[in-house]
Design a protein around this motif. Structure first.
Motif, short mmCIF file in Angstrom:
data_model
loop_
_atom_site.label_atom_id
_atom_site.label_comp_id
_atom_site.label_asym_id
_atom_site.label_seq_id
_atom_site.Cartn_x
_atom_site.Cartn_y
_atom_site.Cartn_z
N LEU A 55 -10.63 -3.82 18.02
CA LEU A 55 -10.08 -3.56 16.69
C LEU A 55 -10.94 -2.60 15.89
CD1 LEU A 55 -8.82 -7.11 15.65
CD2 LEU A 55 -7.51 -5.17 16.51
N LEU A 56 -12.16 -2.33 16.34
CA LEU A 56 -12.98 -1.33 15.67
C LEU A 56 -12.42 0.08 15.86
CD1 LEU A 56 -16.64 -2.51 16.38
CD2 LEU A 56 -15.43 -2.52 14.20
N VAL A 57 -11.65 0.30 16.93
CA VAL A 57 -11.12 1.64 17.21
C VAL A 57 -10.19 2.11 16.09
CG1 VAL A 57 -9.76 3.01 18.83
CG2 VAL A 57 -11.41 1.33 19.68
N PRO A 58 -9.14 1.35 15.69
CA PRO A 58 -8.32 1.83 14.58
C PRO A 58 -9.07 1.91 13.26
CG PRO A 58 -7.69 -0.40 15.19
CD PRO A 58 -8.60 0.10 16.26
N LEU A 59 -10.05 1.04 13.05
CA LEU A 59 -10.83 1.11 11.82
C LEU A 59 -11.64 2.40 11.75
CD1 LEU A 59 -12.09 -2.56 11.44
CD2 LEU A 59 -10.42 -1.38 10.02
N LEU A 60 -12.25 2.77 12.86
CA LEU A 60 -13.01 4.02 12.91
C LEU A 60 -12.09 5.23 12.75
CD1 LEU A 60 -15.56 3.21 15.76
CD2 LEU A 60 -15.99 3.26 13.30
N ALA A 61 -10.89 5.15 13.33
CA ALA A 61 -9.93 6.24 13.18
C ALA A 61 -9.50 6.38 11.71
CB ALA A 61 -8.71 5.99 14.07
N TYR A 62 -9.29 5.26 11.04
CA TYR A 62 -8.93 5.30 9.62
C TYR A 62 -10.07 5.87 8.78
CZ TYR A 62 -7.69 3.62 4.96
OH TYR A 62 -7.41 3.53 3.61
N GLU A 63 -11.29 5.47 9.09
CA GLU A 63 -12.44 5.99 8.34
C GLU A 63 -12.58 7.49 8.54
OE1 GLU A 63 -16.49 7.28 7.61
OE2 GLU A 63 -15.55 7.12 9.57
N PRO A 84 3.12 14.01 3.70
CA PRO A 84 1.66 14.23 3.82
C PRO A 84 0.86 13.50 2.74
CG PRO A 84 2.85 16.30 4.07
CD PRO A 84 3.84 15.30 3.60
N LEU A 85 1.38 13.47 1.52
CA LEU A 85 0.64 12.80 0.45
C LEU A 85 0.66 11.28 0.59
CD1 LEU A 85 1.70 14.95 -2.64
CD2 LEU A 85 -0.46 15.03 -1.39
N SER A 86 1.62 10.74 1.34
CA SER A 86 1.70 9.29 1.51
C SER A 86 0.94 8.80 2.73
CB SER A 86 3.16 8.86 1.62
OG SER A 86 3.76 9.38 2.82
N LEU A 87 0.31 9.69 3.48
CA LEU A 87 -0.38 9.28 4.70
C LEU A 87 -1.49 8.26 4.45
CD1 LEU A 87 -0.55 12.55 6.84
CD2 LEU A 87 0.86 10.52 7.20
N PRO A 88 -2.27 8.35 3.36
CA PRO A 88 -3.26 7.28 3.12
C PRO A 88 -2.62 5.90 3.00
CG PRO A 88 -3.76 9.19 1.77
CD PRO A 88 -2.42 9.45 2.39
N GLY A 89 -1.48 5.81 2.33
CA GLY A 89 -0.78 4.53 2.25
C GLY A 89 -0.23 4.09 3.59
N VAL A 90 0.25 5.05 4.38
CA VAL A 90 0.74 4.73 5.72
C VAL A 90 -0.39 4.16 6.57
CG1 VAL A 90 1.66 5.71 7.86
CG2 VAL A 90 2.60 6.41 5.65
N ALA A 91 -1.55 4.83 6.54
CA ALA A 91 -2.70 4.37 7.33
C ALA A 91 -3.16 2.99 6.88
CB ALA A 91 -3.84 5.37 7.23
N ALA A 92 -3.20 2.76 5.55
CA ALA A 92 -3.62 1.44 5.05
C ALA A 92 -2.63 0.36 5.45
CB ALA A 92 -3.77 1.49 3.54
N PRO A 128 0.81 -1.23 0.00
CA PRO A 128 0.00 0.00 0.00
C PRO A 128 0.84 1.27 0.00
CG PRO A 128 -0.12 -1.11 2.13
CD PRO A 128 0.56 -2.04 1.20
N LEU A 129 2.02 1.24 0.64
CA LEU A 129 2.90 2.41 0.59
C LEU A 129 3.40 2.66 -0.83
CD1 LEU A 129 5.00 1.92 3.84
CD2 LEU A 129 3.42 3.78 3.36
N TYR A 130 3.79 1.61 -1.51
CA TYR A 130 4.26 1.76 -2.89
C TYR A 130 3.15 2.27 -3.79
CZ TYR A 130 5.36 0.39 -7.65
OH TYR A 130 5.53 0.38 -9.01
N ALA A 131 1.93 1.73 -3.60
CA ALA A 131 0.81 2.18 -4.44
C ALA A 131 0.54 3.66 -4.26
CB ALA A 131 -0.44 1.37 -4.10
N THR A 132 0.73 4.19 -3.06
CA THR A 132 0.50 5.61 -2.81
C THR A 132 1.68 6.46 -3.29
OG1 THR A 132 -0.83 5.05 -0.88
CG2 THR A 132 -0.04 7.31 -1.03
N LEU A 133 2.89 6.03 -2.97
CA LEU A 133 4.07 6.83 -3.34
C LEU A 133 4.26 6.90 -4.85
CD1 LEU A 133 6.52 5.52 -0.60
CD2 LEU A 133 5.63 7.85 -0.78
N SER A 134 3.91 5.84 -5.55
CA SER A 134 4.10 5.84 -7.00
C SER A 134 3.15 6.80 -7.72
CB SER A 134 3.92 4.43 -7.55
OG SER A 134 2.60 3.95 -7.31
N LYS A 135 2.08 7.23 -7.04
CA LYS A 135 1.12 8.15 -7.66
C LYS A 135 1.45 9.62 -7.40
CE LYS A 135 -2.69 4.83 -7.30
NZ LYS A 135 -4.03 4.56 -6.70
N ILE A 136 2.46 9.90 -6.58
CA ILE A 136 2.83 11.29 -6.30
C ILE A 136 3.59 11.84 -7.50
CG2 ILE A 136 4.16 12.81 -4.80
CD1 ILE A 136 3.69 10.85 -2.54
#
Length: 304
Positions: A285-293, A222-230, A189-197
């Motif tokens: 485990l719902l806590v990190p999922l809700l934080a990601y959402e 900052p632009l890679s944070l979605p990949g970091v979270a995933a 997921p990090l590669y998928a996000t970083l490759s789109k920058i």
């Protein structure tokens, strides 16, 4: 209008499919687990009471519902064994996920900056471990880390140690196994996000006077944070409930929640307590999922 209806109807039916899948293979089984967690253990088959029998009438069903209780959840809160297992699982998952991020981010960043013709090869090298059985890879680590294993032999030949070290049945061995097993889940997921920058953004930041390091922290990170979270979610959530790696590589001094659940279910035959452990684990485990959402929602609102 009719063409629009013909187009949207299959799309709506296709959208219903995942919900039906979740209903049949998650919500309904989870409802059974919740019911068992509110029951009491008995020496019978199945090993819990009460049982719901729709053929015995409404009064019997009312009596069965009245027999349900929260005693198992009270036991989890009162017994030190269970909440220590939860705390250890959260601590191990947090530390191993942090290590995975520290190791996986530079690898994904380097992959994204490779020429296009080499990126597919790099991704193939990351995916190759998936082609081997997970259990076989863990047993390979047992052979590497054992007293006369490859790691100790290399350390002895390099004269870094004078005697073989103890690696197996330690937290170090468990961390090695976890990081090795889940590293692809962090990198992809990090590669998928970083490759789109777009590289033009970094060039613009440097043209405005930013150093490469400052451009990374102001643009790339900052632009890679979605990949970091995933990547964090893909690693943290399964590691919390991990059973195989801690059971084979770690010591038995303190167990993770997956090992405790196995013990209650298969050794103690206490299905209600094991089900209560599983229900509480899912709630945690719902806590990190809700934080990601919530993070995803903020990014969508910021993009508008």
């Amino acid at each position: 209008m009719s063409a629009r209806r013909n187009f949207t109807r299959p799309a709506r039916l296709a959208a219903i499919g995942p919900f039906l899948w979740m209903l049949a293979f998650f919500l309904v089984p989870f409802g059974f687990v919740v019911k068992i967690s509110l029951s009491q253990a008995v020496i019978a088959q199945p090993p819990y009471l009460p049982l719901f029998d729709l053929s015995v009438g409404w009064e019997a069903l009312q009596a069965a519902f009245a027999a349900l209780s929260l005693d198992n959840f009270r036991l989890l809160a009162a017994d030190e064994l269970y909440w220590r297992s939860y705390l250890r699982s959260l601590a191990v998952a947090s530390s191993s996920t942090a290590l995975l991020l520290l190791i996986g981010y530079p690898i994904a960043y380097a992959m994204a900056r490779l020429p296009r013709r080499f990126q597919a090869l790099a991704m193939m090298l990351v995916i190759v471990p998936f082609w081997t059985s997970f259990l076989i890879r863990i047993y390979a680590w047992i052979n590497i880390l054992q007293h006369d294993g490859l790691l100790n032999q290399m350390l002895l030949k390099l004269h870094l140690v004078s005697a073989p070290l103890v690696w197996l049945s330690t937290d170090t061995a468990m961390m090695l196994g976890l990081v090795y097993s889940y590293l692809p889940f962090m990198i992809l997921p990090l590669y998928a996000t970083l490759s789109k920058i777009p590289p033009a953004l970094l060039e613009a930041a440097q043209d405005l006077g930013a150093s490469p390091r400052r451009a990374f922290w102001l643009v790339t990170w900052p632009l890679s944070l979605p990949g970091v979270a995933a990547g964090v979610l893909l690693c943290f959530i399964p590691i919390v409930g991990e059973f195989v790696v801690p059971d084979l590589l770690a010591g038995s001094d303190s167990m993770m929640i997956g090992q405790t659940l196995w013990l209650e279910f298969f050794t103690n035959k206490d299905w209600p307590v094991a089900s209560a452990l599983a229900v509480l684990l899912l709630v945690l485990l719902l806590v990190p999922l809700l934080a990601y959402e919530r993070l995803q929602r903020r990014q969508l609102e910021g993009g508008r």
